[in-house]
Write an enzyme that holds these catalytic residues in place. Structure first.
Site, PDB file in Angstrom:
ATOM      1  N   HIS A 471       0.812  -1.214   0.000  1.00 39.06           N
ATOM      2  CA  HIS A 471       0.000   0.000   0.000  1.00 39.06           C
ATOM      3  C   HIS A 471       0.846   1.264   0.000  1.00 39.06           C
ATOM      4  O   HIS A 471       0.429   2.288  -0.509  1.00 39.06           O
ATOM      5  CB  HIS A 471      -0.970  -0.021   1.187  1.00 39.06           C
ATOM      6  CG  HIS A 471      -2.113  -0.941   0.937  1.00 39.06           C
ATOM      7  ND1 HIS A 471      -2.484  -1.931   1.818  1.00 39.06           N
ATOM      8  CD2 HIS A 471      -2.949  -1.057  -0.113  1.00 39.06           C
ATOM      9  CE1 HIS A 471      -3.504  -2.591   1.318  1.00 39.06           C
ATOM     10  NE2 HIS A 471      -3.804  -2.091   0.150  1.00 39.06           N
ATOM     11  N   GLU A 710     -21.278  -1.210 -26.719  1.00 37.41           N
ATOM     12  CA  GLU A 710     -20.417  -2.282 -26.204  1.00 37.41           C
ATOM     13  C   GLU A 710     -20.647  -3.565 -26.988  1.00 37.41           C
ATOM     14  O   GLU A 710     -19.809  -4.458 -26.999  1.00 37.41           O
ATOM     15  CB  GLU A 710     -20.739  -2.531 -24.723  1.00 37.41           C
ATOM     16  CG  GLU A 710     -20.348  -1.366 -23.838  1.00 37.41           C
ATOM     17  CD  GLU A 710     -21.116  -1.350 -22.538  1.00 37.41           C
ATOM     18  OE1 GLU A 710     -20.491  -1.498 -21.498  1.00 37.41           O
ATOM     19  OE2 GLU A 710     -22.359  -1.189 -22.567  1.00 37.41           O
ATOM     20  N   ASP A 734     -15.809  -3.423 -22.777  1.00 33.78           N
ATOM     21  CA  ASP A 734     -16.692  -4.534 -23.152  1.00 33.78           C
ATOM     22  C   ASP A 734     -16.659  -4.782 -24.657  1.00 33.78           C
ATOM     23  O   ASP A 734     -16.659  -5.925 -25.103  1.00 33.78           O
ATOM     24  CB  ASP A 734     -18.128  -4.255 -22.684  1.00 33.78           C
ATOM     25  CG  ASP A 734     -18.319  -4.672 -21.234  1.00 33.78           C
ATOM     26  OD1 ASP A 734     -17.814  -5.752 -20.862  1.00 33.78           O
ATOM     27  OD2 ASP A 734     -18.946  -3.917 -20.472  1.00 33.78           O
ATOM     28  N   ARG A 744     -12.691 -10.142 -20.406  1.00 29.32           N
ATOM     29  CA  ARG A 744     -11.834  -9.068 -19.891  1.00 29.32           C
ATOM     30  C   ARG A 744     -11.298  -9.374 -18.496  1.00 29.32           C
ATOM     31  O   ARG A 744     -10.350  -8.741 -18.040  1.00 29.32           O
ATOM     32  CB  ARG A 744     -12.565  -7.719 -19.906  1.00 29.32           C
ATOM     33  CG  ARG A 744     -13.726  -7.629 -18.959  1.00 29.32           C
ATOM     34  CD  ARG A 744     -14.596  -6.404 -19.244  1.00 29.32           C
ATOM     35  NE  ARG A 744     -14.384  -5.299 -18.330  1.00 29.32           N
ATOM     36  CZ  ARG A 744     -15.191  -4.244 -18.230  1.00 29.32           C
ATOM     37  NH1 ARG A 744     -16.265  -4.143 -18.995  1.00 29.32           N
ATOM     38  NH2 ARG A 744     -14.941  -3.286 -17.376  1.00 29.32           N
ATOM     39  N   CYS A 779     -15.611   5.926 -23.604  1.00 35.15           N
ATOM     40  CA  CYS A 779     -15.470   5.982 -22.142  1.00 35.15           C
ATOM     41  C   CYS A 779     -14.802   4.729 -21.587  1.00 35.15           C
ATOM     42  O   CYS A 779     -14.762   4.542 -20.377  1.00 35.15           O
ATOM     43  CB  CYS A 779     -16.811   6.228 -21.469  1.00 35.15           C
ATOM     44  SG  CYS A 779     -17.990   4.889 -21.698  1.00 35.15           S
TER      45      CYS A 779
HETATM   46  C1  PEP Z   1     -16.782  -0.270 -20.994  1.00 37.16           C
HETATM   47  O1  PEP Z   1     -17.303  -1.394 -21.126  1.00 37.16           O
HETATM   48  O2  PEP Z   1     -15.880   0.146 -21.735  1.00 37.16           O
HETATM   49  C2  PEP Z   1     -17.217   0.610 -19.913  1.00 37.16           C
HETATM   50  C3  PEP Z   1     -16.769   1.850 -19.813  1.00 37.16           C
HETATM   51  O3  PEP Z   1     -18.088   0.109 -19.008  1.00 37.16           O
HETATM   52  P1  PEP Z   1     -17.630  -0.795 -17.767  1.00 37.16           P
HETATM   53  O4  PEP Z   1     -16.137  -0.784 -17.720  1.00 37.16           O
HETATM   54  O5  PEP Z   1     -18.254  -0.161 -16.564  1.00 37.16           O
HETATM   55  O6  PEP Z   1     -18.217  -2.124 -18.124  1.00 37.16           O
HETATM   56 MG    MG Z   2     -19.103  -1.920 -20.065  1.00 37.08          MG
END
Ligand code: PEP
Ligand code: MG
Length: 845
Positions: A471, A710, A734, A744, A779
């Site tokens: 940590h 996604e 995703d 993932r 995102c």
């Molecule tokens: C994604 O799938 O890229 C995403 C931003 O959503 P999460 O990581 O919350 O599944």
């Molecule tokens: Mg996602």
């Protein structure tokens, strides 16, 4: 013929005497030395080490003694009694973990038959065989009995038929490390049930699920299967709760586990000339732990000589007074740790602050506290009792095979020392690092010390020990202090004030560098610092490309604290609010009022900037206790995201109403996750209309609606969705796992699931081409990579959203982009043969 003695240690004198009388019934006049050390002098329940020692001496006729004990402190007191015995006698004593009554009867008979000490103990261990075979249970024999009883996934004897069992697989990349383990312990403690766990993959023994230190000793790594069993009124709820928690990866947000670090780099001896010390042989091997260049005079934090030195009178004490002292010391530490947690959450980050949740749990850990209390009850002083319990737990953790779990021993030591100092009234001169400047050199830092580092003064950190996953290293990264760890104890010999230069990205460490080396490191430092300063100075300014195109840079957040951090790092908006944080880890859903309050709180923390509320994205992989879902073989391809919301419209309707109400107060983007079919979007929009009607006011003017992309099918048919949405936001995390068919969460296929794969870039391009007037955002994690900025803009993306700390750097990268050139770069990248080729291309551009 051997003449083995028996000693019975019990909390209850009458129980022990009755058991001895029963066993003597079997002897038929044979003479066996059986002594009792049971109860306290005043007639109350308890065990006394001195009495046990006397009983052993009494029972020993030269061929040794077998000691049978009842529970808890009987064992500890007996172990203590052994320490008081003469060496010669101690070597003739066997502490036998057999059941007291059955074991005693068998042991007395065996001793009377003239068996030796080991054979007597082995007979006692088999004492349950008759009962087990009579009741139909498997009857392991000899020493295997104890191991099998510990390892078998059967209910513990007292649990009877009401035992509930299940198992789960841990998917967190670092296994059950401190945060998920702490979350598990919290969850388990919330039920009226006795819950136990074992690591089925390693066939470990069962441990109480309410003990953080015990859970850590299971050594659960990613992919390990854990069995859980519970007895008691809420056994079923407890088991279901833990299974659900595991399915939610112990509520550990993706990416929160410590990032993997570059492989350690062995420094050459020329690079590590430690001034003032003459060294031969092995050179230290500094391990990179926090990137950045640090150059400055060494400020050496020498080991506190008071550490672990107990005064002579610390070993004995009055049980009541020592119990009170231990309780008070723990309470005082609890207050200090809670305050450190608050300030770390405020100044460093909520994720980093969770280290201190683990520390708070360790303070109350039954494994630690029960042992310390038992020792106190047996007459040990509080400080000595606590130190002994901490030492045992710490060494158990240090012995674990996984380096990440080994690093947790440092947490036990940190909490242990804190309580010890409190008990001994010693203030730690190193506890407060404020005012320390330059390159801080230390053995190791406690998390509290690391959280208190002032990056304005401490330009680098060199730790003799530690690990990049400790940590202290995580906090150094969060504080932006360049660090190398595991540099070897030689670094503690560095003369105070000697110039030290380190590169926390490569592990390079140079003490008293030659002029040319210093100049090279300084150049690197200046370039890096300038880049960071420039980025920080412009963090709140918009990111405009060289040819005048504005690209929005948002933050991905999962709490109000994250929103504050996003504001500090200059985010233009919250491009993704993972609203699940409000729904997970509780027994019922938040109501409309609570949701509205939190959503508005997030917007306020962001100074009224637009917030993108993603509707609940849970499902078979992250089930909610109040939303039971049938188990799915492939939860990532199952009822998750929008599919779940449409299947459970009550929950969805409330969230939509909360979103509508929030949008009347602050600008809101409403975003639906995992949309794959147009019908899903139109159903969701119809429910949104219902929510507007339920609210009773006209639709808020500041409400925009979009979908996450996604599902590859949605990317390819963006044109179909475009007329119905204001924006698309591509979730590359995703999207990549679906395009590449690479889970993932599965480290075995991490390399395949690379968002730089030209196939993923091709789908980003497809969305941009089909989006029409709708804005296209990214995102997923890819957005946080400064090197990806140009290619994404070239593909047509106009908003990037990422973890707050990445915002200034990505804005700065966007300012270097020329859209025309970026389009050419994007075309070349899409035509590349592999993700690796794309990376090389970007590195050269
Ligand atoms: C994604 O799938 O890229 C995403 C931003 O959503 P999460 O990581 O919350 O599944
Ligand atoms: Mg996602």
């Amino acid at each position: 013929m051997p003449d083995v003695g028996i000693v019975v240690v019990s909390h209850s004198r009458s129980l022990a005497e009755a058991a001895v009388a029963l066993s003597r019934e079997m002897l038929q006049g044979k003479d066996v030395a059986v002594e009792v050390a049971a109860g306290l002098d005043d007639g109350s329940f308890g065990t006394d080490a001195m009495a046990i020692m006397a009983a052993i001496e009494q029972a020993d006729r030269g061929d040794g003694v077998v000691v049978l004990m009842d529970l808890g402190s009987a064992v500890l007191s007996t172990e203590m009694a052994l320490e008081f015995l003469d060496d010669a006698v101690r070597e003739r004593v066997t502490l036998c973990p057999a059941p007291l009554v059955e074991g005693l009867v068998v042991a007395v008979v065996a001793a009377g038959a003239g068996l030796g000490r080991d054979a007597v103990a082995a007979e006692a261990l088999d004492a349950l065989m008759a009962k087990q075979s009579h009741l139909g249970a498997a009857a392991p024999s000899g020493g295997e009995a104890a191991a099998a009883a510990a390892a078998a996934p059967t209910p513990s004897p007292e649990s009877g038929a009401a035992t509930v069992t299940a198992s789960f697989t841990v998917t967190n990349p670092h296994g059950l490390h401190a945060r998920p383990a702490a979350r598990l312990v919290q969850e388990a403690a919330g039920f009226d049930a006795r819950v136990e766990l074992r690591n089925a993959t390693t066939s470990s023994a069962w441990v109480p699920a309410t003990s953080l230190s015990k859970v850590a000793t299971l050594g659960v790594l990613s992919g390990h299967e854990v069995e859980v069993r519970a007895v008691g009124a809420a056994a079923r709820a407890a088991v279901d709760g833990l299974v659900a928690l595991a399915a939610r990866s112990f509520d550990e947000p993706a990416g929160q586990a410590p990032a993997s670090l570059p492989a350690p780099r062995r420094a050459t001896s020329a690079e590590v000339p430690v001034a003032g010390s003459v060294r031969t042989g092995e050179t230290p091997t500094p391990v990179p732990a926090s990137p950045g260049i640090g150059i400055g005079p060494a400020t050496v934090l020498r080991a506190d000589p008071t550490r672990l030195v107990l005064p002579a009178d610390a070993h004995v004490g009055d049980a009541d007074a020592e119990h009170a002292a231990l309780t008070e010391a723990r309470a005082a530490c609890r207050a200090v740790i809670a305050a450190t947690r608050r300030s770390t959450a405020e100044h460093v980050g909520e994720g980093e602050a969770q280290v201190f949740d683990a520390h708070l749990l360790l303070l109350d850990d039954p494994d630690l506290v029960d042992e310390a209390e038992a020792r106190v009850a047996a007459g040990e002083g509080a400080a000595a009792a606590w130190a002994a319990a901490v030492a045992r737990v710490e060494s158990a953790m240090a012995a674990l095979p996984d380096p990440y779990l080994q690093a947790r021993a440092a947490d036990v030591r940190a909490v242990g020392d804190q309580v010890l100092r409190e008990l001994l009234g010693i203030t730690d001169p190193a506890a407060d690092l404020s005012g320390r400047a330059g390159v801080l050199v230390a053995e190791e830092l406690t998390p509290a010390q690391a959280a208190g580092l002032d990056p304005g003064l401490v330009v680098g950190l060199v730790l003799a020990y530690g690990s990049p996953t400790a940590h202290s290293a995580i906090l150094a990264r969060a504080r932006g202090v360049p660090a190398v760890v595991g540099a070897g104890p030689e670094v503690l010999d560095i003369v105070e004030g000697t110039v030290v230069a380190l590169d926390g990205a490569t592990g390079e460490l140079v003490v008293d560098p030659a002029a040319d080396v210093l100049a090279r490191m300084q150049e690197r430092a200046v370039a890096g610092a300038r880049a960071r300063e420039d980025a920080a100075a412009l963090a709140s300014a918009p990111a405009v490309t060289r040819d005048g195109v504005t690209v929005l840079v948002g933050a991905n957040i999962g709490s109000v604290e994250d929103a504050r951090e996003a504001a500090r790092f200059g985010a233009d908006l919250a491009g993704l609010v993972r609203t699940e944080f409000l729904f997970l880890g509780r027994q019922s859903a938040p109501d409309v009022d609570e949701q509205e309050q939190v959503y508005v709180g997030i917007a306020e923390a962001l100074g009224g900037r637009r917030i993108t509320l993603r509707t609940l994205d849970v499902g078979g992989d992250k089930p909610l206790p109040y939303l039971p879902m049938p188990a799915e073989d492939n939860p990532f391809l199952g009822v998750r995201g929008i599919r779940l919301c449409l299947a459970r419209p009550e929950l969805f309707a409330d969230q939509l109403l909360a979103v509508v109400r929030t949008a009347h107060r602050t600008p809101v983007n409403l975003m639906f996750p995992m949309v794959g079919a147009l019908a899903e979007l139109t159903s969701a929009l119809a429910l949104l209309d219902d929510a507007v009607a339920r609210d009773g006011r006209p639709r808020p003017t500041d409400l925009e609606v979009g979908i996450m992309v996604e599902v590859p099918g949605a990317a390819l048919r963006a044109r179909t969705f475009a007329p119905h949405v204001d924006f698309f936001s591509i979730g590359t995390n995703d999207l990549t796992q679906y395009v590449m068919a690479a889970d993932r969460g599965n480290p075995a296929v991490t390399a395949l699931g690379d968002a730089y794969d030209p196939a993923v870039l091709g789908l980003v391009r497809a969305v941009c081409e089909g989006a029409g007037d709708a804005l296209v955002a990214v995102c997923g994690e890819l957005a946080a990579d400064e090197r990806a900025a140009a290619v994404l803009v070239g593909l047509g993306v106009r908003e990037l959203s990422m973890s707050p700390r990445a915002v200034p750097g990505v804005k700065q990268a966007l300012r270097q982009v020329d859209v025309g050139a970026a389009q050419e770069l994007a075309a070349t990248a899409m035509a590349a043969g592999s993700a690796g080729e794309v990376r090389r291309l970007l590195a050269q551009s």
